[in-house]
Design a protein around this motif. Sequence first.
Motif, PDB file in Angstrom:
ATOM      1  N   SER A 106       1.102  -1.390   0.179  1.00 50.57           N
ATOM      2  CA  SER A 106       0.084   0.025  -0.102  1.00 50.57           C
ATOM      3  C   SER A 106       1.106   1.384   0.127  1.00 50.57           C
ATOM      4  O   SER A 106       1.645   1.352   0.900  1.00 50.57           O
ATOM      5  CB  SER A 106      -0.686   0.235   1.102  1.00 50.57           C
ATOM      6  N   ALA A 107       0.994   1.883  -1.562  1.00 47.83           N
ATOM      7  CA  ALA A 107       1.793   3.116  -1.005  1.00 47.83           C
ATOM      8  C   ALA A 107       1.483   3.638  -0.219  1.00 47.83           C
ATOM      9  O   ALA A 107       1.883   4.956  -0.073  1.00 47.83           O
ATOM     10  CB  ALA A 107       1.915   3.957  -2.892  1.00 47.83           C
ATOM     11  N   GLN A 108      -0.178   4.298   0.243  1.00 47.42           N
ATOM     12  CA  GLN A 108      -0.410   5.112   1.140  1.00 47.42           C
ATOM     13  C   GLN A 108       0.598   4.073   2.578  1.00 47.42           C
ATOM     14  O   GLN A 108       0.000   5.505   3.543  1.00 47.42           O
ATOM     15  CB  GLN A 108      -1.878   5.414   1.473  1.00 47.42           C
ATOM     16  N   ALA A 109       0.482   3.741   3.095  1.00 51.71           N
ATOM     17  CA  ALA A 109       0.976   3.282   4.290  1.00 51.71           C
ATOM     18  C   ALA A 109       2.346   2.873   4.513  1.00 51.71           C
ATOM     19  O   ALA A 109       2.980   3.794   4.998  1.00 51.71           O
ATOM     20  CB  ALA A 109       0.804   1.695   4.576  1.00 51.71           C
ATOM     21  N   ASP A 110       2.994   3.341   3.000  1.00 50.89           N
ATOM     22  CA  ASP A 110       4.339   3.769   2.921  1.00 50.89           C
ATOM     23  C   ASP A 110       4.537   5.098   3.193  1.00 50.89           C
ATOM     24  O   ASP A 110       5.882   5.288   4.080  1.00 50.89           O
ATOM     25  CB  ASP A 110       5.072   3.395   1.433  1.00 50.89           C
ATOM     26  N   GLU A 111       3.815   6.093   2.813  1.00 49.16           N
ATOM     27  CA  GLU A 111       3.896   7.241   2.902  1.00 49.16           C
ATOM     28  C   GLU A 111       3.408   8.145   4.228  1.00 49.16           C
ATOM     29  O   GLU A 111       4.452   8.215   5.024  1.00 49.16           O
ATOM     30  CB  GLU A 111       3.214   8.102   1.556  1.00 49.16           C
ATOM     31  N   ALA A 112       2.431   7.005   5.027  1.00 44.14           N
ATOM     32  CA  ALA A 112       1.839   7.332   5.889  1.00 44.14           C
ATOM     33  C   ALA A 112       2.964   6.632   7.721  1.00 44.14           C
ATOM     34  O   ALA A 112       4.226   7.612   8.438  1.00 44.14           O
ATOM     35  CB  ALA A 112       0.719   6.603   6.270  1.00 44.14           C
ATOM     36  N   ILE A 113       4.480   6.046   6.708  1.00 39.71           N
ATOM     37  CA  ILE A 113       5.322   5.214   7.912  1.00 39.71           C
ATOM     38  C   ILE A 113       6.361   6.180   7.062  1.00 39.71           C
ATOM     39  O   ILE A 113       6.823   6.109   8.881  1.00 39.71           O
ATOM     40  CB  ILE A 113       5.430   3.535   7.092  1.00 39.71           C
TER      41      ILE A 113
ATOM     42  N   TYR B  88       7.162  -4.586   9.796  1.00 40.01           N
ATOM     43  CA  TYR B  88       8.443  -5.424   9.379  1.00 40.01           C
ATOM     44  C   TYR B  88       8.387  -6.116   7.687  1.00 40.01           C
ATOM     45  O   TYR B  88       9.035  -6.652   7.770  1.00 40.01           O
ATOM     46  CB  TYR B  88       8.185  -6.554  10.410  1.00 40.01           C
ATOM     47  N   ARG B  89       6.728  -5.817   7.248  1.00 44.98           N
ATOM     48  CA  ARG B  89       6.455  -6.484   6.107  1.00 44.98           C
ATOM     49  C   ARG B  89       7.225  -5.801   5.114  1.00 44.98           C
ATOM     50  O   ARG B  89       7.320  -6.641   3.839  1.00 44.98           O
ATOM     51  CB  ARG B  89       5.346  -6.631   5.921  1.00 44.98           C
ATOM     52  N   ARG B  90       7.316  -4.779   5.382  1.00 39.69           N
ATOM     53  CA  ARG B  90       8.050  -3.684   4.260  1.00 39.69           C
ATOM     54  C   ARG B  90       9.797  -3.334   4.819  1.00 39.69           C
ATOM     55  O   ARG B  90      10.501  -2.854   3.754  1.00 39.69           O
ATOM     56  CB  ARG B  90       7.463  -2.362   4.226  1.00 39.69           C
ATOM     57  N   TRP B  91      10.303  -3.229   5.660  1.00 34.62           N
ATOM     58  CA  TRP B  91      11.467  -3.219   6.307  1.00 34.62           C
ATOM     59  C   TRP B  91      12.204  -4.050   7.379  1.00 34.62           C
ATOM     60  O   TRP B  91      11.645  -3.944   8.166  1.00 34.62           O
ATOM     61  CB  TRP B  91      11.376  -1.855   7.008  1.00 34.62           C
ATOM     62  N   PRO B  92      12.566  -4.535   7.301  1.00 29.91           N
ATOM     63  CA  PRO B  92      13.581  -5.728   8.353  1.00 29.91           C
ATOM     64  C   PRO B  92      14.094  -5.211   9.585  1.00 29.91           C
ATOM     65  O   PRO B  92      13.748  -6.060  10.571  1.00 29.91           O
ATOM     66  CB  PRO B  92      14.954  -6.387   7.336  1.00 29.91           C
ATOM     67  N   ASN B  93      14.263  -4.167   9.293  1.00 28.64           N
ATOM     68  CA  ASN B  93      14.907  -3.204  10.489  1.00 28.64           C
ATOM     69  C   ASN B  93      14.855  -1.775  10.386  1.00 28.64           C
ATOM     70  O   ASN B  93      14.665  -1.413   9.853  1.00 28.64           O
ATOM     71  CB  ASN B  93      16.532  -3.630  10.878  1.00 28.64           C
ATOM     72  N   LYS B  94      14.981  -1.312  12.014  1.00 29.43           N
ATOM     73  CA  LYS B  94      14.843  -0.112  11.725  1.00 29.43           C
ATOM     74  C   LYS B  94      16.143   0.891  11.028  1.00 29.43           C
ATOM     75  O   LYS B  94      15.425   2.253  10.798  1.00 29.43           O
ATOM     76  CB  LYS B  94      14.861   0.774  13.582  1.00 29.43           C
ATOM     77  N   GLU B  95      17.084   0.471  10.556  1.00 25.93           N
ATOM     78  CA  GLU B  95      18.265   1.090  10.380  1.00 25.93           C
ATOM     79  C   GLU B  95      17.489   0.959   8.440  1.00 25.93           C
ATOM     80  O   GLU B  95      17.602   2.187   7.679  1.00 25.93           O
ATOM     81  CB  GLU B  95      19.343   0.259   9.972  1.00 25.93           C
ATOM     82  N   ALA B  96      17.141   0.320   8.012  1.00 29.01           N
ATOM     83  CA  ALA B  96      16.959  -0.026   6.587  1.00 29.01           C
ATOM     84  C   ALA B  96      14.837   1.278   6.243  1.00 29.01           C
ATOM     85  O   ALA B  96      15.279   1.920   5.594  1.00 29.01           O
ATOM     86  CB  ALA B  96      15.716  -1.481   6.400  1.00 29.01           C
ATOM     87  N   LEU B  97      14.568   1.047   7.843  1.00 26.95           N
ATOM     88  CA  LEU B  97      13.173   2.294   7.507  1.00 26.95           C
ATOM     89  C   LEU B  97      13.823   3.873   7.447  1.00 26.95           C
ATOM     90  O   LEU B  97      13.587   4.710   6.322  1.00 26.95           O
ATOM     91  CB  LEU B  97      12.574   2.183   8.474  1.00 26.95           C
ATOM     92  N   LEU B  98      14.733   3.610   8.749  1.00 25.03           N
ATOM     93  CA  LEU B  98      15.538   4.844   7.914  1.00 25.03           C
ATOM     94  C   LEU B  98      15.987   5.950   7.051  1.00 25.03           C
ATOM     95  O   LEU B  98      16.244   6.539   6.686  1.00 25.03           O
ATOM     96  CB  LEU B  98      16.584   5.396   9.672  1.00 25.03           C
ATOM     97  N   ILE B  99      16.966   5.280   6.569  1.00 28.20           N
ATOM     98  CA  ILE B  99      17.668   5.184   5.366  1.00 28.20           C
ATOM     99  C   ILE B  99      16.803   5.121   4.318  1.00 28.20           C
ATOM    100  O   ILE B  99      16.845   5.986   3.204  1.00 28.20           O
ATOM    101  CB  ILE B  99      18.558   4.107   4.691  1.00 28.20           C
TER     102      ILE B  99
END
Length: 201
Positions: free
Chosen positions: A19-26, A60-71
């Motif tokens: 969901s692009a909307q969920a990605d953007e919200a996160i 976690y379905r989108r990013w395996p860890n916080k580091e990847a999410l931050l980047i």
Amino acid sequence: MTSTTSAGQERKAPGRPRSAQADEAILDAVLALMAEGQSAAAVSIESVAAKAGVGKATIYRRWPNKEALLIDAVRCMKGPLPALGGVSAREDLIALVTANRSNRAREYGIVTACLLPELQRDPELNRMHQAVMEPRRERMREILRRGVETGEFRADLDIHLTVLMLSGPSMMLGMFGDATGVPEQDFPEKLVDALLRGASA
């Protein structure tokens, strides 16, 4: 904070359509938390999920860890590289500097300030961050090299130092705003032109 995931492999394959909307919200939630003054170390998956209004499993379905999410949040903050007209090196440099400015420049400056200490402490996060930033720096180096080749810039121009000189003021203005004494209006043009007074052939 540690990570063994490369920048090109930071996301797991999703178990359901994305969901692009969920990605953007996160991603917006990550940036909002850091703009509120939370350090990168203090930001947690739990706090991001609460801010975005999603479950932790969604993240976690989108990013395996916080580091990847931050980047990915940094990548989102920087936006895509602009299309360049190629009319002159000056115009292309202004386009690149302008692409780094937005109506959220002050907010993003705070995010950068919160991220810097973590980049110093975590070599892997720093490496991932450099992977995001390097294409932008290389694009700027390409423009400068072209300007040297066409005679627009002086032949002895220090390419790497000039990139640093173009990048630093933009970051400082984003972090400190009015305290720099430099207005946001027409900043890209003024910055490039100030540098070119010494760089022009």
